[in-house]
Design an enzyme around this catalytic site. Structure first.
Site, PDB file in Angstrom:
ATOM      1  N   SER A 128      -6.816   2.932  -0.155  1.00 57.68           N
ATOM      2  CA  SER A 128      -5.595   3.201   0.611  1.00 57.68           C
ATOM      3  C   SER A 128      -5.833   4.067   1.836  1.00 57.68           C
ATOM      4  CB  SER A 128      -4.517   3.856  -0.276  1.00 57.68           C
ATOM      5  OG  SER A 128      -4.188   3.018  -1.353  1.00 57.68           O
ATOM      6  N   LYS A 129      -7.079   4.204   2.255  1.00 58.98           N
ATOM      7  CA  LYS A 129      -7.388   4.956   3.464  1.00 58.98           C
ATOM      8  C   LYS A 129      -7.747   3.985   4.589  1.00 58.98           C
ATOM      9  CE  LYS A 129      -7.127   8.829   1.105  1.00 58.98           C
ATOM     10  NZ  LYS A 129      -7.091   8.336  -0.281  1.00 58.98           N
TER      11      LYS A 129
END
Length: 389
Positions: free
Chosen positions: A182-183
């Site tokens: 999720s980065k």
């Protein structure tokens, strides 16, 4: 019925092929990609004092240990009230106390709350650029300097972003960047890599001591398989991975800890990070295109807003909604039944909206979605408001 995944990584065939090549040749742990990544970041982003670890969380841990030795009587760390639980865990594992400051509607630190929370026991403030939106750097930096408090620039979700010509992560006494799921840069699941940046010459010697003799991870294959099944393929593979994890946990009679022990970054994670940094501009452009279209449709929602939606925020990997009437649980169920995969927000964020900015939140797909899929998501949310509100 379409199935719209909530992607947590912008992976393509190049990442898969590179990973397989490193596993086949036995270079997933040791190799020369950390050196290549260090050279690239030094040239492209002027990051010259970078230490590569297996998580950004580890960077926060070492920063706090070094800071604690400079301020022996201080034992409190101020963080946003809305934050990942792993950050709280690592602060407490360093023997320090967490103090939660309020956040604004945009989920960033409220300056007045931070100022009111600072006391003689305050060691540091953790400045988080939540979901890729830049915090009030200038005000927080000035406040911490005035009150003689350390500042940690948590740029975990904003790899490669700038503020006034400087890379995020370089504004505090130390800073961190994450490569976890999720980065903006995603090399795998938890403990898949991160950067510790030191911007305070008084802390640098101690940080060098703390990180100079770290071991290498034993294997990245189990974590890689888990990442591919659970986060990339999803669907039936996600369910299969879930049951495999449950069985494995039961047999070992303990829960898998992705964060411990702290090690150097693996050659695999450094290689994927380098590849993703090189295509960061392209990925950001795709995110902006999706944000532009979402912004056109968000006005159709009556009781649902998007606190992080602004066209300058090109570092989002999923869109965060705030539902003022429908509970996140009910909204998630409604969307999931119609093929739209969602994810609950951190801790209290997934609770029904209670007037606090860190409530009523739900994450919906952003990365890798088409215009038609965005239209479908938006129209389904409008239907949910009519039926559930």
């Amino acid at each position: 019925m379409p199935r719209i995944k909530l992607h947590v990584a912008q992976w393509g065939y190049k990442e898969i092929l590179l990973s397989l090549r490193l596993f086949i040749t036995g270079r997933s742990i040791l190799g020369n990609y950390q050196g290549k990544l260090s050279h690239f970041l030094s040239k492209a982003y002027d990051l010259n004092h970078a230490t590569f670890l297996n998580s950004a969380r580890a960077g926060i841990y070492f920063s706090l240990l070094a800071m604690k030795e400079k301020k022996i009587d201080a034992n409190e760390v101020i963080i946003p009230q809305y934050i990942c639980q792993s950050v709280i865990d690592i602060i407490e594992s360093a023997g320090l106390k967490v103090v939660k400051a309020k956040v604004g509607e945009d989920l960033l630190l409220d300056i007045s709350s931070v100022e009111a929370s600072i006391c003689k026991q305050t060691l540091a403030v953790l400045m988080v650029h939540m979901y890729g939106k830049i915090a009030d750097i200038d005000t927080l930096s000035s406040l911490c300097k005035k009150r003689s408090v350390f500042l940690i620039d948590d740029a975990a979700q904003t790899a490669g972003e700038y503020h006034e010509g400087k890379t995020l992560g370089t504004f505090g006494d130390s800073g961190v960047i994450s490569f976890s799921q999720s980065k903006t840069i995603t090399t795998g699941v938890k403990a898949s890599g991160g950067i510790l940046l030191c911007n305070n010459k008084n802390l640098q010697p101690r940080l060098t001591q703390l990180t100079s003799n770290l071991e290498h991870s034993v294997s990245r294959l189990p974590a890689f398989v888990h990442f591919v099944m659970y986060f990339l393929l999803q669907g039936v593979w996600r369910k299969l991975d879930y049951y495999i994890s449950r069985i494995s946990t039961k047999l070992k009679n303990k829960r898998k800890d992705y964060y411990s022990p702290i090690t150097n970054i693996s050659n695999l994670d450094a290689a994927i990070a380098l590849l993703q940094y090189k295509k960061l501009t392209e990925n950001k452009k795709n995110i902006i295109n999706s944000l532009v279209y979402y912004k056109k449709l968000i006005g159709e929602f009556k009781s649902i807003s998007a606190p992080q939606l602004c066209l300058e925020n090109s570092f989002l990997t999923r869109l965060v909604l705030r539902s003022h009437v429908i509970s996140p649980d009910n909204l998630a169920t409604y969307l999931n039944q119609r093929g739209i995969i969602t994810r609950f927000a951190y801790q209290s964020g997934s609770k029904p909206y209670n007037g606090s900015p860190d409530s009523g939140l739900l994450e919906i797909p952003l990365v890798g979605v088409s215009i038609d899929e965005i239209n479908f998501i938006a129209s389904t949310i409008v239907e949910a408001e009519k039926e559930l509100a």
